[in-house]
Design a protein around this motif. Structure first.
Motif, PDB file in Angstrom:
ATOM      1  N   ASP A   8       0.833  -1.206   0.000  1.00  0.00           N
ATOM      2  CA  ASP A   8       0.000   0.000   0.000  1.00  0.00           C
ATOM      3  C   ASP A   8       0.867   1.257   0.000  1.00  0.00           C
ATOM      4  O   ASP A   8       0.621   2.203  -0.757  1.00  0.00           O
ATOM      5  CB  ASP A   8      -0.924   0.005   1.221  1.00  0.00           C
ATOM      6  N   THR A  50       2.628   1.834  -3.377  1.00  0.00           N
ATOM      7  CA  THR A  50       1.699   2.229  -4.440  1.00  0.00           C
ATOM      8  C   THR A  50       1.243   3.672  -4.265  1.00  0.00           C
ATOM      9  O   THR A  50       1.132   4.423  -5.244  1.00  0.00           O
ATOM     10  CB  THR A  50       0.491   1.282  -4.488  1.00  0.00           C
ATOM     11  N   VAL A  51       0.999   4.070  -3.039  1.00  0.00           N
ATOM     12  CA  VAL A  51       0.633   5.470  -2.768  1.00  0.00           C
ATOM     13  C   VAL A  51       1.770   6.399  -3.193  1.00  0.00           C
ATOM     14  O   VAL A  51       1.548   7.431  -3.848  1.00  0.00           O
ATOM     15  CB  VAL A  51       0.301   5.672  -1.270  1.00  0.00           C
ATOM     16  N   ASN A 107       1.973   6.659  -6.990  1.00  0.00           N
ATOM     17  CA  ASN A 107       0.936   7.559  -7.506  1.00  0.00           C
ATOM     18  C   ASN A 107       1.300   9.019  -7.252  1.00  0.00           C
ATOM     19  O   ASN A 107       1.065   9.890  -8.086  1.00  0.00           O
ATOM     20  CB  ASN A 107      -0.416   7.233  -6.863  1.00  0.00           C
ATOM     21  N   LYS A 113      -7.896  -0.829  -6.377  1.00  0.00           N
ATOM     22  CA  LYS A 113      -7.978   0.010  -5.169  1.00  0.00           C
ATOM     23  C   LYS A 113      -7.290   1.351  -5.369  1.00  0.00           C
ATOM     24  O   LYS A 113      -7.686   2.362  -4.782  1.00  0.00           O
ATOM     25  CB  LYS A 113      -7.357  -0.747  -3.984  1.00  0.00           C
ATOM     26  N   TYR A 114      -6.257   1.369  -6.227  1.00  0.00           N
ATOM     27  CA  TYR A 114      -5.484   2.597  -6.421  1.00  0.00           C
ATOM     28  C   TYR A 114      -5.655   3.206  -7.820  1.00  0.00           C
ATOM     29  O   TYR A 114      -4.870   4.061  -8.222  1.00  0.00           O
ATOM     30  CB  TYR A 114      -4.004   2.325  -6.131  1.00  0.00           C
TER      31      TYR A 114
END
Length: 309
Positions: A172, A175-176, A179, A232-233
């Protein structure tokens, strides 16, 4: 969104240009973060001065440090970096000086240049690089001397097939961050995940074992987990890669295929044997990459140097 307040750029004497400063400036321009240029110096002749008094040894150290501070100030001026803070520290273990400065000054990001091999298309990482990757609590960005183009490709190396909570939290986080960098650089996020091949010993020792069925099951499990994670992302299926093989082979292969500018990877957070295994995997991946690398620690990581001075 990335909320960098303070970036530390590691300066190296032997370089005419300073890719770490250029990359730090690029990020600072987009985030408003302040930059500190840090140079760690040490004169080996200092070890030969044991016959001098403590005051004389200290005077020698101060003279060398001040000389290099003057050089750094002029070097930054010549390179066009006029509004950057300067820190020059005396230490024969550069990584320790950097990490202590990170801890004492709440540094959000460390930027350091890597060394290119003259004859190979690979990057050579110095012992200082490896120590920072293993022990620095803040993210470490290892950079080459190149521009980050608009619309560039960014990879987050994830491990979506794992049931391990630490791995999932790190997925998580990576990936954040990917982005965030994509927004910062107007780039594209790609997720890369590898899954293991069928264990050969099982196929040999268990006659009724169906390796093809096993391999398909593992593959479909990882694909399903990847699809859920990507959704989710907000990452499209076209930008996800699930491939059989070792991560140190799969991630560099995809990075080369899509001409990635940046690979974001998680590094060790545990202690003991599991830490060694996770750490070695990350380092093997990094060693095979020919692009910028952002190494990120899991939340809660405490540097082994945190209580040492």
């Amino acid at each position: 969104m990335i909320n960098y307040q303070h970036i530390l750029a590691v300066v190296e004497l032997e370089r005419d240009t300073q890719p770490a400063l250029s990359r730090a400036q690029e990020i600072s321009d987009k985030t408003g973060a302040t930059i500190t240029a840090m140079l760690v110096v040490y004169d080996l002749s200092y070890d030969m001065t044991t016959m001098l008094s403590p005051d004389e040894r200290e005077a020698m150290k101060d003279a060398v440090t001040k000389e290099h501070a003057s050089w750094l100030s002029e070097h930054l001026r010549q390179l066009g970096f006029s509004h950057i803070d300067i820190v020059v520290q005396w230490n024969n273990r550069a990584f320790e000086a950097v990490i202590h400065h990170v801890i004492d000054n709440d540094i959000d990001l460390v930027v350091k240049a890597t060394k290119r091999h003259d004859d190979l298309a690979s990057v050579i990482f110095t012992p200082t690089d490896w120590h920072l990757l293993r022990k620095c609590p803040s993210p470490v960005l290892l950079v080459k001397e190149h521009d980050w183009p608009e619309g560039g490709q960014i990879i987050a190396a994830v491990n979506v097939g794992s049931e391990d909570d630490e791995h999932n939290l790190l997925n998580d986080k990576l990936t954040v961050i990917a982005n965030d960098y994509a927004k910062l650089l107007n780039g594209n996020v790609n997720l890369v995940n590898s899954y293991p091949s069928t264990p050969l010993n099982i196929a040999i020792e268990v006659p009724e074992f169906d390796p093809d069925a096993y391999n398909n099951s593992v593959k479909h499990h990882h694909q399903a987990e990847m699809a859920g994670h990507a959704k989710k992302y907000g990452i499209t299926t076209a930008n996800t890669y699930v491939k059989e093989g070792l991560p140190e082979k799969v991630i560099p292969m995809v990075a080369k295929d899509i001409d990635a500018e940046l690979v974001i990877i998680g590094t060790v957070g545990r202690v003991g044997l599991s830490a060694a295994l996770i750490g070695n995997t990350a380092e093997h991946v990094i060693d095979e990459l020919d692009c910028d690398v952002l190494a990120v620690k899991p939340d809660g990581f405490v540097s082994p140097l945190a209580n040492k001075k």
